[in-house]
Enzyme design. Structure first.
Site, PDB file in Angstrom:
ATOM      1  N   GLY A  97       0.808  -1.206   0.000  1.00 11.65           N
ATOM      2  CA  GLY A  97       0.000   0.000   0.000  1.00 11.65           C
ATOM      3  C   GLY A  97       0.840   1.255   0.000  1.00 11.65           C
ATOM      4  O   GLY A  97       1.692   1.471  -0.867  1.00 11.65           O
ATOM      5  N   ASP A  98       0.611   2.116   1.009  1.00 10.87           N
ATOM      6  CA  ASP A  98       1.359   3.378   1.122  1.00 10.87           C
ATOM      7  C   ASP A  98       2.331   3.347   2.285  1.00 10.87           C
ATOM      8  O   ASP A  98       2.690   4.389   2.835  1.00 10.87           O
ATOM      9  CB  ASP A  98       0.387   4.547   1.287  1.00 10.87           C
ATOM     10  CG  ASP A  98      -0.530   4.380   2.500  1.00 10.87           C
ATOM     11  OD1 ASP A  98      -0.463   3.301   3.148  1.00 10.87           O
ATOM     12  OD2 ASP A  98      -1.294   5.299   2.804  1.00 10.87           O
ATOM     13  N   GLU A  99       2.804   2.159   2.641  1.00 14.79           N
ATOM     14  CA  GLU A  99       3.747   2.010   3.764  1.00 14.79           C
ATOM     15  C   GLU A  99       5.144   1.702   3.235  1.00 14.79           C
ATOM     16  O   GLU A  99       5.338   0.776   2.427  1.00 14.79           O
ATOM     17  CB  GLU A  99       3.298   0.901   4.714  1.00 14.79           C
ATOM     18  CG  GLU A  99       2.067   1.255   5.527  1.00 14.79           C
ATOM     19  CD  GLU A  99       1.729   0.190   6.555  1.00 14.79           C
ATOM     20  OE1 GLU A  99       1.143   0.521   7.593  1.00 14.79           O
ATOM     21  OE2 GLU A  99       2.056  -0.982   6.313  1.00 14.79           O
TER      22      GLU A  99
END
Length: 276
Positions: free
Chosen positions: A204-206
């Site tokens: 994801g956005d990690e």
């Protein structure tokens, strides 16, 4: 016959007749003798002609047999020459064939080795950004933890970064803008760390950054530098996008010895990020 004539000559009154008869018989015997001689000569001549005919037939047969033997010899010699030629050619071809088989085996080995490396790289790499994924991150953290047998191996720091407002951008502008934004974030993070450090995307956005030989002060300074870098606007296809970022820090030196592993560091960084 002569004795019979002699006896008949002694018979009275028949001497003239017997003389004539004797002459006739003698003539007959002479004629028979001549006939026998002629027959013997004919037989000899016939035998000679038969011998000549037999000789000619035998010579013709011998000539035919000789011709057949010569033909068979020529064919055998031609086959032998062909076998020798093939064997000679095979003698040159065998090293070439063996060399070809050896080169093929080497090529197949290189291809298999390359494919194994490619599969291993794909298994540990994020396909979107080219950064290590969660599995690759675990490998890098384990190497950082055992890089030195003394206490310096406990000085690595793990920073967990979560991109704020990314979901709004991804849902509002589409996945194409979201993917380009993630690639741009990965590029900026690479420029914020050294060559010995690791930047990974775990989903994801990690993102995760592993700093080698970093204490709390160095980790906090790096976090400030990364946040400032990522908060600058991104230009994606002419659209200016702004992000914020939350960062959690976990130090290997703060972890107990019995739970010092990549998962424990990641959990500690996640708790620190939510606490912040």
């Amino acid at each position: 016959v002569q004795r019979v004539f002699d006896r008949l000559s002694n018979v009275p009154g028949h001497s003239g007749t017997m003389a004539d008869l004797k002459a006739k018989v003698t003539e007959i015997i002479a004629t028979a003798n001549r006939s026998d001689r002629l027959s013997a000569a004919g037989r000899d001549k016939a035998a000679q002609r038969a011998d000549q005919i037999a000789d000619r037939a035998a010579q013709a047969g011998i000539a035919e047999i000789s011709a057949l033997e010569e033909t068979a010899h020529q064919r055998s010699q031609a086959q032998l020459d062909q076998i020798r030629h093939d064997a000679h050619r095979l003698g040159y071809a065998t090293p070439i064939v063996l060399l070809g088989v050896l080169l093929l085996a080497i090529w197949m080995s290189l291809v298999l080795h390359r494919d194994r490396r490619r599969m291993a790289r794909l298994a540990t790499t994020d396909t979107l950004t080219g950064l290590p994924n969660r599995l690759g991150l675990a490998n890098d953290v384990n190497r950082a933890l055992r890089s030195d047998p003394d206490d310096s191996q406990r000085s690595c720091a793990l920073l967990l970064l979560d991109l704020d407002r990314f979901k709004e951008i991804n849902d509002g502008l589409g996945h194409e803008y979201g993917d380009e934004l993630l690639r741009a974030v990965a590029g900026r993070l690479r420029h914020c760390v050294g060559k010995a450090d690791t930047v990974a995307r775990i989903g994801g956005d990690e993102f995760v950054v592993v700093l080698n030989a970093a204490d709390a002060a160095k980790a906090e300074a790096a976090a400030v530098r990364m946040r400032a870098t990522l908060c600058r606007p991104f230009a994606i296809d002419g659209v200016e996008l702004a992000l914020d970022v939350s960062i959690g820090i976990a130090l290997a030196s703060d972890q107990p010895d019995d739970s010092l592993n990549p998962s424990a560091l990641l959990r500690a960084a996640d708790l620190a990020m939510y606490a912040a």
